[in-house]
Motif scaffolding. Structure first.
Motif, PDB file in Angstrom:
ATOM      1  N   HIS A  20       0.829  -1.214   0.000  1.00 23.85           N
ATOM      2  CA  HIS A  20       0.000   0.000   0.000  1.00 23.85           C
ATOM      3  C   HIS A  20       0.863   1.264   0.000  1.00 23.85           C
ATOM      4  O   HIS A  20       0.544   2.234  -0.698  1.00 23.85           O
ATOM      5  CB  HIS A  20      -0.948   0.014   1.202  1.00 23.85           C
ATOM      6  N   ASN A  21       1.942   1.254   0.772  1.00 24.54           N
ATOM      7  CA  ASN A  21       2.835   2.429   0.808  1.00 24.54           C
ATOM      8  C   ASN A  21       3.500   2.667  -0.542  1.00 24.54           C
ATOM      9  O   ASN A  21       3.664   3.816  -0.960  1.00 24.54           O
ATOM     10  CB  ASN A  21       3.898   2.264   1.889  1.00 24.54           C
ATOM     11  N   VAL A  22       3.898   1.591  -1.213  1.00 26.16           N
ATOM     12  CA  VAL A  22       4.521   1.731  -2.532  1.00 26.16           C
ATOM     13  C   VAL A  22       3.513   2.327  -3.515  1.00 26.16           C
ATOM     14  O   VAL A  22       3.846   3.232  -4.287  1.00 26.16           O
ATOM     15  CB  VAL A  22       5.059   0.366  -3.030  1.00 26.16           C
ATOM     16  N   ILE A  23       2.279   1.830  -3.479  1.00 28.85           N
ATOM     17  CA  ILE A  23       1.240   2.348  -4.379  1.00 28.85           C
ATOM     18  C   ILE A  23       0.968   3.817  -4.071  1.00 28.85           C
ATOM     19  O   ILE A  23       0.882   4.649  -4.976  1.00 28.85           O
ATOM     20  CB  ILE A  23      -0.054   1.509  -4.272  1.00 28.85           C
ATOM     21  N   ARG A  24       0.865   4.164  -2.789  1.00 28.85           N
ATOM     22  CA  ARG A  24       0.578   5.551  -2.408  1.00 28.85           C
ATOM     23  C   ARG A  24       1.721   6.483  -2.829  1.00 28.85           C
ATOM     24  O   ARG A  24       1.479   7.587  -3.316  1.00 28.85           O
ATOM     25  CB  ARG A  24       0.358   5.639  -0.899  1.00 28.85           C
ATOM     26  N   THR A  25       2.963   6.038  -2.659  1.00 25.13           N
ATOM     27  CA  THR A  25       4.111   6.856  -3.085  1.00 25.13           C
ATOM     28  C   THR A  25       4.108   7.035  -4.598  1.00 25.13           C
ATOM     29  O   THR A  25       4.352   8.133  -5.104  1.00 25.13           O
ATOM     30  CB  THR A  25       5.429   6.200  -2.622  1.00 25.13           C
ATOM     31  N   GLY A  26       3.814   5.955  -5.318  1.00 28.34           N
ATOM     32  CA  GLY A  26       3.710   6.052  -6.779  1.00 28.34           C
ATOM     33  C   GLY A  26       2.620   7.010  -7.189  1.00 28.34           C
ATOM     34  O   GLY A  26       2.802   7.815  -8.120  1.00 28.34           O
ATOM     35  N   VAL A  51      -9.225  -0.489 -13.588  1.00 34.63           N
ATOM     36  CA  VAL A  51      -9.428   0.960 -13.509  1.00 34.63           C
ATOM     37  C   VAL A  51     -10.237   1.287 -12.248  1.00 34.63           C
ATOM     38  O   VAL A  51     -10.013   2.319 -11.619  1.00 34.63           O
ATOM     39  CB  VAL A  51     -10.143   1.479 -14.781  1.00 34.63           C
ATOM     40  N   GLU A  52     -11.155   0.379 -11.881  1.00 32.78           N
ATOM     41  CA  GLU A  52     -11.964   0.591 -10.674  1.00 32.78           C
ATOM     42  C   GLU A  52     -11.080   0.621  -9.431  1.00 32.78           C
ATOM     43  O   GLU A  52     -11.301   1.430  -8.524  1.00 32.78           O
ATOM     44  CB  GLU A  52     -13.039  -0.511 -10.534  1.00 32.78           C
ATOM     45  N   ASP A  53     -10.067  -0.264  -9.393  1.00 29.80           N
ATOM     46  CA  ASP A  53      -9.112  -0.251  -8.276  1.00 29.80           C
ATOM     47  C   ASP A  53      -8.377   1.090  -8.228  1.00 29.80           C
ATOM     48  O   ASP A  53      -8.191   1.680  -7.155  1.00 29.80           O
ATOM     49  CB  ASP A  53      -8.080  -1.376  -8.416  1.00 29.80           C
ATOM     50  N   ALA A  54      -7.963   1.564  -9.392  1.00 30.46           N
ATOM     51  CA  ALA A  54      -7.246   2.846  -9.464  1.00 30.46           C
ATOM     52  C   ALA A  54      -8.136   3.969  -8.953  1.00 30.46           C
ATOM     53  O   ALA A  54      -7.700   4.813  -8.168  1.00 30.46           O
ATOM     54  CB  ALA A  54      -6.795   3.127 -10.891  1.00 30.46           C
ATOM     55  N   GLU A  55      -9.405   3.963  -9.377  1.00 24.46           N
ATOM     56  CA  GLU A  55     -10.326   5.014  -8.949  1.00 24.46           C
ATOM     57  C   GLU A  55     -10.530   4.974  -7.441  1.00 24.46           C
ATOM     58  O   GLU A  55     -10.523   6.011  -6.770  1.00 24.46           O
ATOM     59  CB  GLU A  55     -11.675   4.844  -9.667  1.00 24.46           C
ATOM     60  N   CYS A  56     -10.673   3.788  -6.890  1.00 18.78           N
ATOM     61  CA  CYS A  56     -10.863   3.624  -5.450  1.00 18.78           C
ATOM     62  C   CYS A  56      -9.631   4.119  -4.678  1.00 18.78           C
ATOM     63  O   CYS A  56      -9.752   4.847  -3.680  1.00 18.78           O
ATOM     64  CB  CYS A  56     -11.129   2.151  -5.149  1.00 18.78           C
ATOM     65  N   ASP A  64      -7.884  11.085   2.275  1.00 15.99           N
ATOM     66  CA  ASP A  64      -6.914  11.074   3.372  1.00 15.99           C
ATOM     67  C   ASP A  64      -5.964  12.269   3.338  1.00 15.99           C
ATOM     68  O   ASP A  64      -5.171  12.455   4.255  1.00 15.99           O
ATOM     69  CB  ASP A  64      -6.089   9.790   3.341  1.00 15.99           C
ATOM     70  N   GLY A  65      -5.989  13.040   2.257  1.00 16.46           N
ATOM     71  CA  GLY A  65      -5.101  14.199   2.132  1.00 16.46           C
ATOM     72  C   GLY A  65      -3.701  13.841   1.666  1.00 16.46           C
ATOM     73  O   GLY A  65      -2.792  14.655   1.764  1.00 16.46           O
ATOM     74  N   ALA A  66      -3.517  12.626   1.150  1.00 21.21           N
ATOM     75  CA  ALA A  66      -2.193  12.212   0.668  1.00 21.21           C
ATOM     76  C   ALA A  66      -1.833  12.942  -0.625  1.00 21.21           C
ATOM     77  O   ALA A  66      -0.663  13.207  -0.887  1.00 21.21           O
ATOM     78  CB  ALA A  66      -2.154  10.709   0.445  1.00 21.21           C
ATOM     79  N   ILE A  67      -2.848  13.257  -1.437  1.00 20.32           N
ATOM     80  CA  ILE A  67      -2.614  14.004  -2.685  1.00 20.32           C
ATOM     81  C   ILE A  67      -3.641  15.115  -2.809  1.00 20.32           C
ATOM     82  O   ILE A  67      -4.744  15.020  -2.273  1.00 20.32           O
ATOM     83  CB  ILE A  67      -2.679  13.078  -3.945  1.00 20.32           C
ATOM     84  N   GLU A  68      -3.258  16.164  -3.510  1.00 19.56           N
ATOM     85  CA  GLU A  68      -4.162  17.270  -3.817  1.00 19.56           C
ATOM     86  C   GLU A  68      -4.626  17.079  -5.248  1.00 19.56           C
ATOM     87  O   GLU A  68      -3.894  17.390  -6.190  1.00 19.56           O
ATOM     88  CB  GLU A  68      -3.438  18.612  -3.672  1.00 19.56           C
TER      89      GLU A  68
END
Length: 153
Positions: A20-26, A51-56, A64-68
């Motif tokens: 999950h951390n790798v995906i979030r950093t990417g 694509v549904e996974d990506a959207e989720c 969560d505020g990880a990205i703007e």
């Protein structure tokens, strides 16, 4: 295959969190690199199943505020919000000013604490005769104490 091994080693949760951390950093890097990117491309770049996974994942990261960013479900894309350059605001100047004020207050308090009593330099020093007399008394007391110690043995 691997899931069974990780469960046996009791490292499955660690591996899942790492994934999950790798995906979030990417996703953060994609958000910084692209002002707008399709969810299909996000899924491809992050090696997601659909694509549904990506959207989720994008929706959760935004919540969560990880990205703007903004998610457009109908258009099927993620659009990055413009990140404000903090140095174009007065915030760094205010923080710097607060730190300087703290240091100056600390300095002033230290200077006040080190001050001598007023007129301390004007107090009379003991005269030579008074000093000799005081030293003689101290020697007599020391001699008397030494004799008492000798008497006890």
């Amino acid at each position: 295959g691997w899931a069974r091994l990780f469960r046996a080693d009791r490292t499955r949760n660690l591996i899942t969190r790492l994934h999950h951390n790798v995906i979030r950093t990417g996703l953060r890097r994609i958000n910084l690199a692209y002002s707008r990117i399709s969810l299909t491309d996000v899924a491809t770049k992050l090696h997601l199943a659909s694509v549904e996974d990506a959207e989720c994942i994008v929706a959760k990261a935004i919540r969560d505020g990880a990205i703007e960013a903004v998610l457009d479900h109908e258009g099927g894309f993620m659009a990055s919000r413009e990140v404000v350059d903090v140095y174009s605001t007065s915030e760094p100047q205010a923080a710097f000013h607060a730190r300087i004020a703290f240091c100056l207050d600390l300095h002033n308090e230290a200077v006040k604490a080190m001050r001598f009593e007023p007129d301390a330099h004007k107090k009379k020093l003991e005269s030579a005769e008074a000093r000799l007399e005081r030293l003689a008394q101290e020697q007599e007391v020391a001699k008397a104490m030494a004799e008492e110690d000798d008497d006890e043995f």
